[in-house]
Scaffold this motif. Structure first.
Motif, short mmCIF file in Angstrom:
data_model
loop_
_atom_site.label_atom_id
_atom_site.label_comp_id
_atom_site.label_asym_id
_atom_site.label_seq_id
_atom_site.Cartn_x
_atom_site.Cartn_y
_atom_site.Cartn_z
N ASP A 109 60.80 32.74 57.07
CA ASP A 109 59.86 32.32 58.11
C ASP A 109 58.81 33.39 58.42
N SER A 110 58.81 34.49 57.68
CA SER A 110 57.84 35.55 57.97
C SER A 110 56.40 35.10 57.84
N ARG A 112 55.08 32.24 58.46
CA ARG A 112 54.67 31.24 59.45
C ARG A 112 54.08 31.91 60.67
N GLU A 113 53.19 31.23 61.33
CA GLU A 113 52.56 31.77 62.55
C GLU A 113 53.64 32.18 63.54
N GLY A 114 53.57 33.42 63.99
CA GLY A 114 54.55 33.94 64.92
C GLY A 114 55.76 34.55 64.26
N ARG A 116 57.87 37.14 61.67
CA ARG A 116 57.76 38.58 61.45
C ARG A 116 58.60 38.96 60.23
N ALA A 166 50.66 39.26 56.99
CA ALA A 166 50.02 38.31 57.90
C ALA A 166 49.33 39.07 59.02
N TRP A 168 49.25 38.63 62.16
CA TRP A 168 49.93 38.75 63.46
C TRP A 168 51.15 39.67 63.41
N TRP A 169 51.48 40.24 62.26
CA TRP A 169 52.64 41.10 62.20
C TRP A 169 52.39 42.38 63.00
#
Length: 664
Positions: A109-110, A112-114, A116, A166, A168-169
């Motif tokens: 799931d890393s 995907r938006e949000g 990590r 990504a 947002w990380w």
């Protein structure tokens, strides 16, 4: 044997925009099948495949499943999937990470938006928590740890296991290894990684079945290895198989220190004795030994340089050096060829290095002294393999102006009865306290001492002044402050005195006893374009050498690495020598190279006249490499991919003197 708790994580199916893999799940299933068959005790595997392997799911399994391992158990974490790196977020992390970047595993799931990734600091902390309960902990990571590259298909059906970061990380939730203190860093788990800090890891089809190149090589090495094969043995054999597939992928073993976790049997067991620090292996260019010019092996004249296989119970077999490179030597077997599927421990049994000249003197001319001198000459002359001369020692009756390194042995009566041997340097100063010389066993101990001093001297004089890397890495030594080395009002770096030494003095303390000086030592890469690999040796006046201050790490252009990961370096006079006016000397030797080097030869324990000896030259044949057991650190990855041949290297030596002033 205890239970083996194993967590296998394999991820092929990544959500868009990441491109999926094909061999990761195959990797973990094949690994579980083989390891379950070779485990010495009960085997408890757990699998997280594809969508099951979320970051939180992996963290929970690490805590719960591997966390069940206790003393005498083994905990194994195996990950096959994408790896990545990205810019460090927190200011403290940007300072403590020599590359300025995090390295991480990309979970299901890393992307995907949000989501990590699982950052190395968090993973290392989880594994070390398991190890703190007494379990033996190992990790195998078959993924990319390089940045600055897109995930693309390579030639010959090879696919890189790399995922770009990504946007947002952020920072990892756990910051491992970022606190100060006086304790020594120690590695609590052993790591086998698919590639170096700046390399991609690949997968391809093997007989129609996709696998990671590293996993396929590692499992093949395990099948060929004996039951007592160590992590070092297996990794060395896998390294050659990977190199045959991809010359730009170099598997890595951490920590590399001899007689540590790397020399435990695979999946656990006891380290038995001192391991030979060099291995013979068959690679894409033929047979090679992981010892080169940077370890002190001569590249100018290889005639007569040989390594001997040292497997217990095996008949001696020799390989002869043909060409010496910076980090390795190409060799050819003499007689029967060893098994190409395995890595073989070897000892340097003959070498073309200029030996130490040994001059034995008997000032009083007595018959007893002359007899003892003759006995010592005989021991040295027969200390090598097959009863020949010791390759590192050459007897001379010439003057003190003999070329190269010279040690004088003065045989004289000692107080009371008997004889003693004074081991002196060229200038007449004592290299070590006098040793008894009243029989053949004493003569062997003196020969051990001469061999130990020779090995230390080889490290002390190691130099490559013509290298283009010279002066690219600056060593700065500063007094430690409570605010750490990054305080805005930190003191200026310490400078050498008129004798060329940096002098550090004990100071007063609240207890009334002298307080040893604390330092901050940092390595600054001044190059604007080159990422350089550095290791910092500490050579002591007790004739020891270790790499515990900075065990080996890449430092990016303009970046800084910190000794002991920003902890204070405490200089101290040994307790038995601690008194007003006492002093000790250390020499910090920086080795800089274009690629990673084998650090095992840079380890040498202090000379101990009552110890077991230096793998005695009179017993098993000399070994010109040097060893000690420093702590190690986990892998750190960085930047864009670059050529990996270590090629150029250079050194720099900084003398230190620590003094307890009179009156303290």
């Amino acid at each position: 044997m205890g239970t083996v708790y194993a967590l296998f994580v394999g991820i092929d199916d990544y959500p868009a925009p990441q491109r999926g893999l094909r061999g990761a799940v195959n990797d973990v299933e094949a690994a579980a099948g083989l390891l379950g068959a070779v485990a010495r005790g009960p085997f408890e595997p757990r699998f997280l495949r594809n969508g099951e392997a979320t970051t939180d799911g992996v963290v929970t399994a690490l805590r719960d499943h591997l966390g069940a391992a206790g003393p005498d158990d083994t905990a194994l974490f195996w990950f096959s999937g994408h790896g990545t790196d990205y810019e460090a977020v927190l200011p403290l992390h940007r300072r403590t990470e020599a590359t300025g970047r995090y390295q991480a595993l990309v979970c299901a799931d890393s992307p995907r938006e949000g989501g990590r990734p699982l950052v190395d600091k968090e993973l290392g902390g989880l594994l070390d928590t398991v190890a703190a309960r007494g379990a033996h902990v190992a990790a195998v990571l078959d993924c990319c740890f390089s940045g600055g590259a897109t995930r693309t298909s390579a030639a010959a059906g090879l696919t890189a296991r790399y995922a770009p970061p990504a946007a947002w990380w952020g920072a990892p939730p756990v910051a491992r290894g970022l606190t100060g203190g006086t304790g020594t860093l120690t590695a609590r788990h052993v790591l086998l990684a698919a590639g170096r800090l700046d390399q991609l890891a690949y997968e391809r089809d093997f007989d129609g079945v996709p696998h990671g190149v590293f996993t396929h090589a590692l499992l093949a090495a395990l099948r060929a290895a004996g039951p007592d094969a160590t992590y070092r043995d297996v990794l060395a054999a896998a390294h050659c198989a990977v190199q045959t597939e991809r010359a730009d992928q170099h598997p890595v073993l951490f920590p590399p220190a001899p007689s540590g976790p790397a020399d435990r049997p695979f999946l656990g067991g006891t380290v038995t004795g001192t391991r030979d620090p060099h291995l013979l292996r068959h690679g894409p260019h033929g047979w090679e030994v992981d010892c080169g010019r940077v370890h002190g092996l001569s590249g100018d004249d290889t005639d007569g340089t040989e390594f001997t296989l040292t497997a217990p119970g095996a008949s001696p077999r020799v390989v002869r050096v043909r060409t010496v490179h910076a980090d390795r030597a190409e060799v050819e077997p003499v007689g029967t060829e060893p098994d190409r599927r395995r890595a073989h421990p070897v000892a340097l049994s003959a070498l073309a290095l200029p030996p130490t000249r040994v001059r034995i003197e008997t000032p009083d001319g007595s018959a007893a002294a002359r007899g003892a001198a003759a006995l010592l000459r005989d021991v040295i002359a027969t200390a090598g393999p097959g009863g020949g001369p010791a390759p590192l020692l050459r007897l001379t009756d010439g003057p003190a102006s003999a070329p190269g390194h010279l040690l004088r042995v003065v045989v004289s009566p000692k107080r009371g009865t008997g004889l003693e041997a004074g081991v002196l340097r060229r200038d007449g100063s004592a290299a070590v306290p006098s040793l008894p010389l009243d029989g053949r066993e004493d003569a062997r101990r003196v020969a051990d001492c001469l061999l130990h001093l020779t090995r230390w001297h080889q490290l002390f004089t190691l130099d490559n002044p013509s290298s283009p890397l010279k002066d690219l890495v600056r060593v700065e030594i500063l007094p430690w402050t409570d605010d750490g080395p990054w305080s805005s009002d930190r003191p200026d770096p310490l400078l050498p005195d008129g004798s060329g030494e940096i002098v550090c003095r004990y100071g007063p303390s609240s207890t009334g006893r002298p307080q040893e000086p604390w330092l901050s030592i940092r390595l600054h890469n001044r190059s604007a374009t080159r990422t350089l690999w550095c290791v910092l040796l500490n050579l002591t006046d007790s004739h020891a050498a270790h790499t515990g201050l900075y065990p080996g790490h890449f430092i990016g252009p303009g970046r800084t690495g910190y000794a002991l990961d920003d902890r204070p370096v405490a200089l101290s006079v040994p307790a038995h020598r601690a008194r007003p006016g006492a002093e000790v000397r250390d020499w910090l030797k920086l080795i800089v190279a274009e690629g990673e080097l084998n650090t095992s030869p840079f380890h040498l324990p202090p000379w101990n006249p009552d110890g077991p000896g230096d793998r005695g030259a009179h017993r098993a044949g000399p070994d010109a490499v040097l060893r000690l057991t420093p702590p190690g650190r986990g892998v750190r990855d960085l930047g864009e991919a670059r050529p990996q041949a270590p090629g150029q290297w250079t050194t720099r030596t900084i003398p230190l003197r620590t003094i307890i002033p009179d009156g303290n």
